[in-house]
Enzyme design. Structure first.
Site, PDB file in Angstrom:
ATOM      1  N   ASP A  86     -10.254  -7.290   0.474  1.00  0.00           N
ATOM      2  CA  ASP A  86      -9.491  -6.519   1.440  1.00  0.00           C
ATOM      3  C   ASP A  86      -9.023  -7.494   2.525  1.00  0.00           C
ATOM      4  O   ASP A  86      -9.358  -8.691   2.502  1.00  0.00           O
ATOM      5  CB  ASP A  86     -10.337  -5.381   2.020  1.00  0.00           C
ATOM      6  CG  ASP A  86      -9.498  -4.176   2.464  1.00  0.00           C
ATOM      7  OD1 ASP A  86      -8.295  -4.355   2.688  1.00  0.00           O
ATOM      8  OD2 ASP A  86     -10.059  -3.078   2.597  1.00  0.00           O
ATOM      9  N   HIS A 112     -11.270  -1.197   9.402  1.00  0.00           N
ATOM     10  CA  HIS A 112     -10.199  -1.908  10.104  1.00  0.00           C
ATOM     11  C   HIS A 112     -10.654  -2.318  11.506  1.00  0.00           C
ATOM     12  O   HIS A 112     -10.207  -3.349  12.027  1.00  0.00           O
ATOM     13  CB  HIS A 112      -8.955  -1.027  10.215  1.00  0.00           C
ATOM     14  CG  HIS A 112      -8.276  -0.773   8.902  1.00  0.00           C
ATOM     15  ND1 HIS A 112      -8.668   0.241   8.063  1.00  0.00           N
ATOM     16  CD2 HIS A 112      -7.244  -1.400   8.294  1.00  0.00           C
ATOM     17  CE1 HIS A 112      -7.899   0.221   6.987  1.00  0.00           C
ATOM     18  NE2 HIS A 112      -7.029  -0.750   7.099  1.00  0.00           N
ATOM     19  N   ASP A 152       0.867  -1.176   0.000  1.00  0.00           N
ATOM     20  CA  ASP A 152       0.000   0.000   0.000  1.00  0.00           C
ATOM     21  C   ASP A 152       0.904   1.226   0.000  1.00  0.00           C
ATOM     22  O   ASP A 152       1.473   1.585   1.039  1.00  0.00           O
ATOM     23  CB  ASP A 152      -0.896   0.013   1.236  1.00  0.00           C
ATOM     24  CG  ASP A 152      -2.013  -1.004   1.173  1.00  0.00           C
ATOM     25  OD1 ASP A 152      -2.670  -1.089   0.117  1.00  0.00           O
ATOM     26  OD2 ASP A 152      -2.236  -1.719   2.159  1.00  0.00           O
ATOM     27  N   HIS A 173     -12.144   1.591  -2.903  1.00  0.00           N
ATOM     28  CA  HIS A 173     -12.676   0.329  -2.402  1.00  0.00           C
ATOM     29  C   HIS A 173     -14.098   0.186  -2.954  1.00  0.00           C
ATOM     30  O   HIS A 173     -14.990   0.918  -2.513  1.00  0.00           O
ATOM     31  CB  HIS A 173     -12.700   0.301  -0.893  1.00  0.00           C
ATOM     32  CG  HIS A 173     -11.381   0.628  -0.252  1.00  0.00           C
ATOM     33  ND1 HIS A 173     -10.932   1.934  -0.071  1.00  0.00           N
ATOM     34  CD2 HIS A 173     -10.389  -0.176   0.215  1.00  0.00           C
ATOM     35  CE1 HIS A 173      -9.748   1.922   0.523  1.00  0.00           C
ATOM     36  NE2 HIS A 173      -9.387   0.650   0.706  1.00  0.00           N
ATOM     37  N   ARG A 178      -7.037  10.661   1.312  1.00  0.00           N
ATOM     38  CA  ARG A 178      -6.609   9.632   0.356  1.00  0.00           C
ATOM     39  C   ARG A 178      -7.427   9.726  -0.938  1.00  0.00           C
ATOM     40  O   ARG A 178      -7.000   9.215  -1.979  1.00  0.00           O
ATOM     41  CB  ARG A 178      -6.772   8.228   0.958  1.00  0.00           C
ATOM     42  CG  ARG A 178      -5.911   7.986   2.182  1.00  0.00           C
ATOM     43  CD  ARG A 178      -6.370   6.750   2.941  1.00  0.00           C
ATOM     44  NE  ARG A 178      -6.180   5.528   2.171  1.00  0.00           N
ATOM     45  CZ  ARG A 178      -6.698   4.344   2.533  1.00  0.00           C
ATOM     46  NH1 ARG A 178      -7.460   4.245   3.620  1.00  0.00           N
ATOM     47  NH2 ARG A 178      -6.471   3.280   1.795  1.00  0.00           N
TER      48      ARG A 178
END
Length: 351
Positions: free
Chosen positions: A260, A191, A73, A179, A148
């Site tokens: 993911d 997460h 990443d 995503h 991001r």
């Protein structure tokens, strides 16, 4: 020119991407990498001290399993795993979106330059791919996405991502949009939580998912979100046959679909890591990731079963492995394209 160590086109890659513990391989790392279900290795900041060490590590990984895909990443901004010993500090993608609002053509050029620097530096160190670009929309709500994202407008996101992907391709690197179908609208961080997006299918497809449709064959790979969209399916997108069928059939996506990380909280709805992998592969993923949990990686390799490794998926994953040679770091410093692109990136960071 440095010859890539992964030049084993006839090696069949398995459907599991896992990580390694430290800055050099230990016996357990080598055992996992050599397992027939392993097809990829993802690196993190803990796997890096300097460029010489990184090159030694990627060479050791490729020696242990010729043809394996090494990924990271490395988006820019706060998600950039390698930042020292010559690596160029890359901007958060929101900087490119802000530049677009001032000067469209300058932003398009800068995005290409960022992609080229990103990919050229990684490839000079033996890393095959970065999980970038982020195609999520910047709603100003999601802490985990935040800067991001390129922009709120899906048209701007698409065009800046296309330019970034062009830069990656000029350095011989594939891309991965993430995503799918969109993580920017929800506040929760997958997460540590299970995000839920209550919007309907029509709204999501018209807005958040639009960059995937508009990007067409320019997308090499896609990573679905660990987000539940209950008006569409009760399963998170990466475990949803409905969502991945929309991606494959309706959007005509022909590239690789990565899950993911199966060790994230957003994947816990699927059960054990083996259950999650089976659900993701059954829904249409080509490769599943398990990170930061060696015990779960062992559970997955022991429990998944070699029947999970489909030939069509293996061929798609193999297409992401760069072919041919690439300059080593010292020669890269004399590359005129790299010199010009890095100048653009540095100016953007100072802006």
């Amino acid at each position: 020119m440095k010859k890539n160590a992964q030049g084993a086109a006839n090696v069949r890659l398995g459907p599991v991407m896992l990580d390694v513990v430290g800055t050099a391989l230990d016996d357990d790392d080598i055992r996992r990498i050599r397992h027939p279900l392993t097809g990829g290795v993802i690196l993190f900041a803990r796997n890096y001290t300097d460029r010489a060490q990184l090159v030694a590590l990627t060479e050791a990984i490729h020696a242990a399993r010729p043809g394996v895909l090494i990924a990271v990443d490395h988006e820019g901004g706060r998600v950039q795993r390698f930042r020292s010993d010559g690596f160029t500090r890359l901007p958060a993608m929101r900087k490119l979106g802000a530049l677009w609002d001032r000067d469209v053509l300058a932003a398009v050029r800068a995005a290409t330059d960022v992609g080229f620097v990103l990919a050229a530096e990684l490839r000079a160190c033996g890393v095959d791919m970065s999980f970038t670009p982020v195609l999520d929309l910047d709603y100003g709500e999601s802490g985990v996405i935040g800067d991001r994202a390129f922009h709120r407008d899906p048209r701007v996101v698409t065009l800046l991502a296309k330019s970034l992907n062009h830069g990656l391709a000029l350095a011989g690197m594939a891309n991965c949009g993430k995503h799918f179908p969109g993580h920017g609208f929800v506040k929760a961080d997958s997460h540590v939580e299970i995000p839920v997006d209550d919007r309907g299918l029509e709204e999501i497809l018209a807005d958040d998912a639009a960059p995937y449709r508009w990007s067409g064959i320019g997308l090499s790979a896609v990573m679905p979100a660990h987000v539940i969209y209950p008006k569409v399916d009760r399963n998170p997108a990466g475990f949803s046959k409905k969502w991945l069928t929309i991606l494959r059939r309706d959007m005509e996506f022909r590239g690789v679909i990565f899950s993911d990380d199966l060790s994230m909280e957003g994947a816990s709805v699927a059960g054990s890591v083996v259950d999650g992998a089976r659900a993701a592969l059954g829904a249409g993923c080509d490769m599943v990731l398990v990170c930061n949990a060696p015990d779960k990686a062992d559970q997955l390799l022991d429990g998944l079963g070699e029947e999970a490794a489909g030939a069509e998926s293996a061929a798609r994953v193999a297409s992401l492995v760069p072919r041919g040679a690439f300059p080593d770091w010292n020669k890269l410093q004399d590359d005129t394209r790299y010199i010009a692109a890095r100048k653009t990136v540095r100016a953007l960071m100072e802006d």
